[in-house]
Scaffold this motif. Structure first.
Motif, PDB file in Angstrom:
ATOM      1  N   THR A  73       0.843  -1.200   0.000  1.00  0.00           N
ATOM      2  CA  THR A  73       0.000   0.000   0.000  1.00  0.00           C
ATOM      3  C   THR A  73       0.881   1.253   0.000  1.00  0.00           C
ATOM      4  O   THR A  73       2.108   1.152  -0.022  1.00  0.00           O
ATOM      5  CB  THR A  73      -0.952   0.002   1.206  1.00  0.00           C
ATOM      6  OG1 THR A  73      -0.160   0.071   2.390  1.00  0.00           O
ATOM      7  CG2 THR A  73      -1.840  -1.239   1.215  1.00  0.00           C
ATOM      8  N   ALA A  74       0.251   2.421   0.063  1.00  0.00           N
ATOM      9  CA  ALA A  74       1.003   3.673  -0.083  1.00  0.00           C
ATOM     10  C   ALA A  74       2.162   3.758   0.908  1.00  0.00           C
ATOM     11  O   ALA A  74       3.235   4.277   0.588  1.00  0.00           O
ATOM     12  CB  ALA A  74       0.060   4.855   0.084  1.00  0.00           C
ATOM     13  N   THR A 150      -4.822  13.504   4.379  1.00  0.00           N
ATOM     14  CA  THR A 150      -6.259  13.182   4.422  1.00  0.00           C
ATOM     15  C   THR A 150      -6.845  13.318   5.822  1.00  0.00           C
ATOM     16  O   THR A 150      -8.042  13.520   5.966  1.00  0.00           O
ATOM     17  CB  THR A 150      -6.520  11.750   3.924  1.00  0.00           C
ATOM     18  OG1 THR A 150      -5.562  10.895   4.500  1.00  0.00           O
ATOM     19  CG2 THR A 150      -6.473  11.662   2.414  1.00  0.00           C
ATOM     20  N   ASP A 175       5.243  12.769   0.376  1.00  0.00           N
ATOM     21  CA  ASP A 175       4.175  11.763   0.313  1.00  0.00           C
ATOM     22  C   ASP A 175       2.986  12.413  -0.398  1.00  0.00           C
ATOM     23  O   ASP A 175       2.294  13.251   0.169  1.00  0.00           O
ATOM     24  CB  ASP A 175       3.799  11.343   1.744  1.00  0.00           C
ATOM     25  CG  ASP A 175       2.499  10.535   1.789  1.00  0.00           C
ATOM     26  OD1 ASP A 175       2.027  10.070   0.729  1.00  0.00           O
ATOM     27  OD2 ASP A 175       1.954  10.368   2.902  1.00  0.00           O
ATOM     28  N   GLN A 200      -5.254   4.301  -4.420  1.00  0.00           N
ATOM     29  CA  GLN A 200      -6.646   4.262  -3.928  1.00  0.00           C
ATOM     30  C   GLN A 200      -7.282   5.620  -3.610  1.00  0.00           C
ATOM     31  O   GLN A 200      -8.302   5.676  -2.948  1.00  0.00           O
ATOM     32  CB  GLN A 200      -6.731   3.352  -2.698  1.00  0.00           C
ATOM     33  CG  GLN A 200      -6.209   3.908  -1.391  1.00  0.00           C
ATOM     34  CD  GLN A 200      -4.748   3.624  -1.140  1.00  0.00           C
ATOM     35  OE1 GLN A 200      -3.990   3.438  -2.070  1.00  0.00           O
ATOM     36  NE2 GLN A 200      -4.336   3.609   0.119  1.00  0.00           N
ATOM     37  N   LYS A 201      -6.650   6.695  -4.090  1.00  0.00           N
ATOM     38  CA  LYS A 201      -7.236   8.028  -3.852  1.00  0.00           C
ATOM     39  C   LYS A 201      -7.629   8.611  -5.227  1.00  0.00           C
ATOM     40  O   LYS A 201      -8.503   8.051  -5.874  1.00  0.00           O
ATOM     41  CB  LYS A 201      -6.236   8.926  -3.127  1.00  0.00           C
ATOM     42  CG  LYS A 201      -5.560   8.261  -1.916  1.00  0.00           C
ATOM     43  CD  LYS A 201      -6.309   8.370  -0.643  1.00  0.00           C
ATOM     44  CE  LYS A 201      -5.531   7.674   0.476  1.00  0.00           C
ATOM     45  NZ  LYS A 201      -6.226   7.625   1.717  1.00  0.00           N
TER      46      LYS A 201
HETATM   47  C1  LIG Z   1      -1.485  11.153   2.891  1.00  0.00           C
HETATM   48  C2  LIG Z   1      -1.459   9.681   3.110  1.00  0.00           C
HETATM   49  N1  LIG Z   1      -0.286   9.048   3.224  1.00  0.00           N
HETATM   50  C3  LIG Z   1      -0.209   7.742   3.435  1.00  0.00           C
HETATM   51  C4  LIG Z   1      -1.329   6.964   3.538  1.00  0.00           C
HETATM   52  C5  LIG Z   1      -1.183   5.512   3.833  1.00  0.00           C
HETATM   53  O1  LIG Z   1      -1.697   4.746   2.817  1.00  0.00           O
HETATM   54  P1  LIG Z   1      -1.873   3.157   2.897  1.00  0.00           P
HETATM   55  O2  LIG Z   1      -2.976   2.917   3.855  1.00  0.00           O
HETATM   56  O3  LIG Z   1      -2.226   2.817   1.487  1.00  0.00           O
HETATM   57  O4  LIG Z   1      -0.593   2.561   3.304  1.00  0.00           O
HETATM   58  C6  LIG Z   1      -2.582   7.561   3.414  1.00  0.00           C
HETATM   59  C7  LIG Z   1      -3.819   6.780   3.551  1.00  0.00           C
HETATM   60  O5  LIG Z   1      -4.875   7.266   3.861  1.00  0.00           O
HETATM   61  C8  LIG Z   1      -2.648   8.957   3.200  1.00  0.00           C
HETATM   62  O6  LIG Z   1      -3.812   9.584   3.075  1.00  0.00           O
END
Ligand SMILES: Cc1ncc(COP(=O)(O)O)c(C=O)c1O
Length: 415
Positions: A73-74, A150, A175, A200-201
């Motif tokens: 994931t991110a 977020t 990020d 996913q955004k």
């Molecule tokens: C700004 C930001 N960075 C990092 C993440 C982390 O992402 P992940 O849950 O895909 O690892 C999110 C997830 O909401 C995010 O909004």
């Protein structure tokens, strides 16, 4: 033991995902994910890898050769960048304006950095001068900053930070998980050295792979730490003298060998996620980055106008909001904010977000990202939200929200 026949078919009820992510996935992306598996060295597969590199250069607005995916994931992309760039003992400055600034601190500390965080209240971001002063005061080697957080719905302006970092000959990592594809983002113009994102955004894919990019300045640091694991190490390979990167999975120099024509094996690249990432970028680039940003701006403008007309108050500095997520203060007349979310989900099929930390129980977060960012969804969300709020004791005249949103569209849509 449960009998296999007793498990029901996998048949999730379709929802409209209007939280801070994940959001609904473009139908083309879901289709792409079900295409046949290929071997990872199949020329078709490696051609798709090359497409992805080229497409994300356009998405991030960069010429960087090293633009690739980190499976996970991110936060996998964040961790790969930070853990590969930061050498033990390096000083890292984190301007923190929400939850994901805390994540930068956490990952930098685990990478054995000496971390200095500076803070503004949630709902605000930093002025360039504050960042410049902090850099001069703390003399970090790396600045690690979130673009759009977020958790607070705020976006940190980045157009000057990169230049400040270059003047001091230090690195800027960003990020951009929540912003890329729906908010202005200019990697090269803003002099960002390394960036990571997620699907996913605003890119409207599933979570599970993280596009990243980094420039030659970062590449130099990475190559000074280059190590290749046993079993695939070429005979004449000489280890670099810098400290080995702690993580094998997130070792960017090894990932570079996998994504380069050498195709030196590392992990097994996730085939459906490669297809998904490629299709997300294709959809975004076909629409055009600028057009997509205009769509995100207009949609959030209509949503916000509707919410305000209903008598709700929006969260955070109005000049610094992302185009893609809106924070709404939970009115005092609402006794149970989770009941509102639950009725919206179960009665209307719409998901909106709760919030974390100091904002827990204080705001809801409504996302208007990617595929979800459409007029029909805004009108549906406002109508449903109003109905649920009224049922739960909030007084507003019927249809005020939807009327105000219509007005924004009427004023801004020209055929
Ligand atoms: C700004 C930001 N960075 C990092 C993440 C982390 O992402 P992940 O849950 O895909 O690892 C999110 C997830 O909401 C995010 O909004």
């Amino acid at each position: 033991m449960t009998k296999a026949e007793s498990y029901s078919d996998l048949d999730p009820t379709p929802r409209l995902l209007m939280g801070p992510g994940p959001v609904d996935v473009y139908p083309q992306v879901l289709q792409a994910m079900s295409k046949p598996m290929l071997g990872q060295f199949d020329p078709q597969f490696t051609a798709y890898m090359n497409d992805v590199m080229q497409m994300y250069r356009s998405v991030f607005r960069t010429e960087n050769e090293w633009t690739l995916l980190v499976n996970g994931t991110a936060r996998a992309g964040i961790e790969a960048c930070l853990t590969s760039i930061i050498q033990p003992g390096d000083k890292v400055l984190v301007p923190r304006f929400g939850r994901f600034g805390h994540l930068m601190v956490e990952i930098s500390q685990r990478s054995r950095a000496e971390v200095v965080a500076i803070d503004v209240p949630w709902g605000e971001v930093f002025e360039s001068q504050q960042l410049r002063d902090a850099i001069h005061r703390h003399q970090p080697k790396v600045v690690a900053c979130v673009h759009g957080d977020t958790s607070t719905t705020m976006a940190q302006p980045l157009d000057e930070l990169g230049a400040i970092c270059r003047e001091e000959d230090i690195f800027l990592y960003v990020d951009a998980t929540a912003t890329v594809g729906g908010n202005p983002f200019e990697m090269d113009e803003w002099k960002i050295d390394a960036v990571s994102s997620g699907l996913q955004k605003c890119l409207s894919g599933p979570p599970g792979t993280s596009p990243i990019s980094f420039n030659d300045r970062v590449t130099e640091v990475l190559l000074s730490r280059k190590h290749i694991e046993g079993g695939i190490r070429p005979e004449k390979f000489v280890e670099a003298s810098g400290p080995i990167i702690q993580s094998n999975y997130f070792d960017l120099p090894m990932l570079m060998d996998y994504w380069s024509p050498k195709r030196l094996n590392h992990h097994t690249e996730s085939t459906p996620m490669l297809y998904a990432a490629r299709e997300c970028a294709r959809v975004v680039l076909r629409e055009g980055i600028e057009t997509g940003i205009v769509r995100h701006r207009l949609t959030s403008k209509a949503l916000r106008a509707g919410l305000v007309a209903m008598g709700l108050e929006l969260f955070g500095n109005p000049d610094r909001r992302m185009t893609s997520v809106t924070g709404v203060l939970i009115p005092d007349s609402i006794g149970d904010s989770e009941k509102v979310r639950s009725e919206l989900l179960l009665d209307f099929g719409i998901e909106i977000g709760t919030s974390f930390g100091p904002l827990h129980g204080k705001i809801w977060r409504i996302g208007t990202m990617g595929y979800v960012c459409q007029k029909a969804n805004i009108l549906r969300c406002l109508t449903s939200f109003e109905a649920v709020l009224r049922r739960n004791g909030f007084s507003s005249s019927a249809n005020t929200g939807v009327d105000a949103a219509y007005q924004v569209y009427d004023e801004n849509e020209h055929d």
